[in-house]
Design an enzyme around this catalytic site. Structure first.
Site, PDB file in Angstrom:
ATOM      1  N   HIS A  53     -36.811  26.584 -24.813  1.00 28.14           N
ATOM      2  CA  HIS A  53     -36.468  26.162 -26.172  1.00 28.14           C
ATOM      3  C   HIS A  53     -37.469  25.107 -26.621  1.00 28.14           C
ATOM      4  O   HIS A  53     -38.234  24.568 -25.817  1.00 28.14           O
ATOM      5  CB  HIS A  53     -35.059  25.563 -26.220  1.00 28.14           C
ATOM      6  CG  HIS A  53     -34.912  24.313 -25.399  1.00 28.14           C
ATOM      7  ND1 HIS A  53     -34.852  24.315 -24.018  1.00 28.14           N
ATOM      8  CD2 HIS A  53     -34.851  22.998 -25.761  1.00 28.14           C
ATOM      9  CE1 HIS A  53     -34.745  23.072 -23.573  1.00 28.14           C
ATOM     10  NE2 HIS A  53     -34.746  22.263 -24.619  1.00 28.14           N
TER      11      HIS A  53
ATOM     12  N   ASP B 212     -37.472  21.393 -29.005  1.00 29.03           N
ATOM     13  CA  ASP B 212     -36.552  20.364 -29.487  1.00 29.03           C
ATOM     14  C   ASP B 212     -36.700  20.239 -31.002  1.00 29.03           C
ATOM     15  O   ASP B 212     -37.796  20.407 -31.546  1.00 29.03           O
ATOM     16  CB  ASP B 212     -36.834  19.022 -28.809  1.00 29.03           C
ATOM     17  CG  ASP B 212     -36.572  19.058 -27.314  1.00 29.03           C
ATOM     18  OD1 ASP B 212     -35.765  19.902 -26.886  1.00 29.03           O
ATOM     19  OD2 ASP B 212     -37.175  18.259 -26.577  1.00 29.03           O
TER      20      ASP B 212
ATOM     21  N   HIS C  21     -40.288  24.627 -23.654  1.00 26.62           N
ATOM     22  CA  HIS C  21     -40.094  24.127 -22.293  1.00 26.62           C
ATOM     23  C   HIS C  21     -38.765  24.603 -21.725  1.00 26.62           C
ATOM     24  O   HIS C  21     -37.895  25.072 -22.457  1.00 26.62           O
ATOM     25  CB  HIS C  21     -40.182  22.592 -22.248  1.00 26.62           C
ATOM     26  CG  HIS C  21     -39.228  21.898 -23.171  1.00 26.62           C
ATOM     27  ND1 HIS C  21     -39.410  21.855 -24.547  1.00 26.62           N
ATOM     28  CD2 HIS C  21     -38.069  21.213 -22.949  1.00 26.62           C
ATOM     29  CE1 HIS C  21     -38.430  21.174 -25.110  1.00 26.62           C
ATOM     30  NE2 HIS C  21     -37.589  20.789 -24.163  1.00 26.62           N
TER      31      HIS C  21
ATOM     32  N   ARG D 189     -30.896  17.538  -9.337  1.00 26.15           N
ATOM     33  CA  ARG D 189     -31.914  16.913 -10.184  1.00 26.15           C
ATOM     34  C   ARG D 189     -31.236  16.278 -11.388  1.00 26.15           C
ATOM     35  O   ARG D 189     -30.444  16.917 -12.084  1.00 26.15           O
ATOM     36  CB  ARG D 189     -32.935  17.952 -10.659  1.00 26.15           C
ATOM     37  CG  ARG D 189     -33.983  17.402 -11.630  1.00 26.15           C
ATOM     38  CD  ARG D 189     -35.054  18.442 -11.928  1.00 26.15           C
ATOM     39  NE  ARG D 189     -36.014  17.935 -12.892  1.00 26.15           N
ATOM     40  CZ  ARG D 189     -36.019  18.230 -14.199  1.00 26.15           C
ATOM     41  NH1 ARG D 189     -35.104  19.058 -14.697  1.00 26.15           N
ATOM     42  NH2 ARG D 189     -36.923  17.722 -15.006  1.00 26.15           N
TER      43      ARG D 189
END
Length: 362
Positions: free
Chosen positions: A230, A232, A288, A298
């Site tokens: 996607h 931002d 990304h 993570r």
């Protein structure tokens, strides 16, 4: 028209985002609901063969030029010597670990409501994909006190959580403002060229949101997706990704996915769709995604920085001339969020006036 980002989200609720989420930390076999058959057509590029994502030292006298070059050629870069204390970065990662370690019944007390923005929830891009993501998120818009007091009532940790995240928000706002003017400065733009920036360029009324992300260790990481590809919507995103790898960006030359390696104390800067518009397509908004592993949880922390919700964002007049006509029409962040909620990564096409020479972010 919504006057605040929170109001914008109230007008575009998606019930599927709020269904009861599996406890990913207790799953030993990947469920079909989270098993992806494909991750798209872009290959992963061997990091030893790929050109690395730029790293910019903000103490470098040439930082403005270096930032501008990274924005134009990549749409993403890492920064070091950025002024945010490493102790604060580690502290916000630690509160994230504690937050996501809470039992499921506790988290339900702070689940993001269908007409709200803050709290636990699945990613807002989830409805655009058939499979679920190996992911858990916690969004903060404004003060986190009301939310976290539901998690740690009458507990001193509630105060600690608020103090750390509020200081982090303060530091991120200062850095985001500095970065934005370095980016625009590389295009020859000054504070006088952006009428809604304010006399000191402090963008009073600018909106921001803090997103804590958790990607638990996954039993079959080769078949699971942490966060699907996607862009931002914001001006820019500042991401702290700790010490665990997982972030990948689409190479500007179309070669494929390139891993952004965690660097001690570094922050990753993503160009968002609104800055792509403001720069008249000079800066690409980077596609990304986040991948997962089978050995370690993570945690990442994203800070989304954008304009006041109702300020029209359009190509800066100084960047428009007969040779560079406006690529996009004017749009507010609230309007663009509504378009993104319906059109996802095709939202930029809905406000495009002219096709840019390079398809940079869709």
């Amino acid at each position: 028209m919504p006057t605040e980002l929170s109001d914008a989200f109230k007008s575009m609720s998606a019930p599927d985002l709020y269904r009861k989420q599996l406890d990913l930390t207790s799953i030993k076999e990947l469920p079909d609901s989270h098993a992806w058959s494909t991750f798209g057509n872009r290959p992963c590029v061997d990091s030893s063969m790929a050109e690395p994502v730029p790293v910019v030292d903000l103490s470098d006298p040439n930082a403005l030029t270096l930032v501008g070059d990274a924005c134009k050629s990549w749409g993403v870069f890492q920064v070091i010597n950025h002024g945010v204390p490493i102790g604060l970065l580690e502290a916000v990662e630690d509160v994230g670990l504690n937050l996501f370690a809470l039992p499921a019944e506790m988290k339900e007390k702070a689940t993001r409501p269908p007409d709200g923005f803050s709290g636990f929830g699945q990613p807002r891009i989830a409805p655009f994909f058939d499979k679920q993501m190996w992911y858990e998120g916690f969004t903060i818009l404004g003060s986190p006190l009301e939310l976290v007091s539901k998690l740690w009532p009458e507990d001193e940790y509630c105060t600690k959580f608020c103090e750390i995240t509020e200081e982090y928000d303060k530091q991120m706002k200062q850095l985001a403002n500095k970065l934005l003017w370095l980016m625009l400065g590389s295009l020859g733009i000054t504070k006088d060229d952006v009428e809604w920036a304010g006399p000191e360029g402090q963008l009073e009324g600018a909106h921001a949101a803090l997103q804590l992300n958790s990607y638990p260790a996954c039993p079959e990481p080769d078949k699971a997706m942490g966060l699907a590809e996607h862009t931002d919507s914001s001006f820019l995103t500042i991401l702290y990704q700790g010490t665990t790898s997982g972030l990948q960006v689409a190479a500007a030359d179309g070669a494929g996915w390139i891993t952004v390696p965690p660097l001690p104390g570094a922050l990753v800067i993503n160009i968002g769709d609104l800055l792509h518009i403001l720069s008249n397509a000079a800066f690409p908004s980077v596609l990304h995604r986040a991948m997962v592993n089978n050995s370690k949880q993570r945690i990442s922390v994203a800070y989304f920085y954008g304009p006041p919700a109702t300020i029209p964002v359009a190509p800066i007049p100084k960047l428009v001339d007969s040779d560079h006509p406006p690529v996009y029409r004017s749009v507010t962040w609230s309007e663009f969020l509504a378009a993104k909620a319906k059109l996802f990564n095709m939202a930029l096409s809905s406000v495009r006036m002219l096709a840019p020479e390079t398809e940079s972010s869709e």
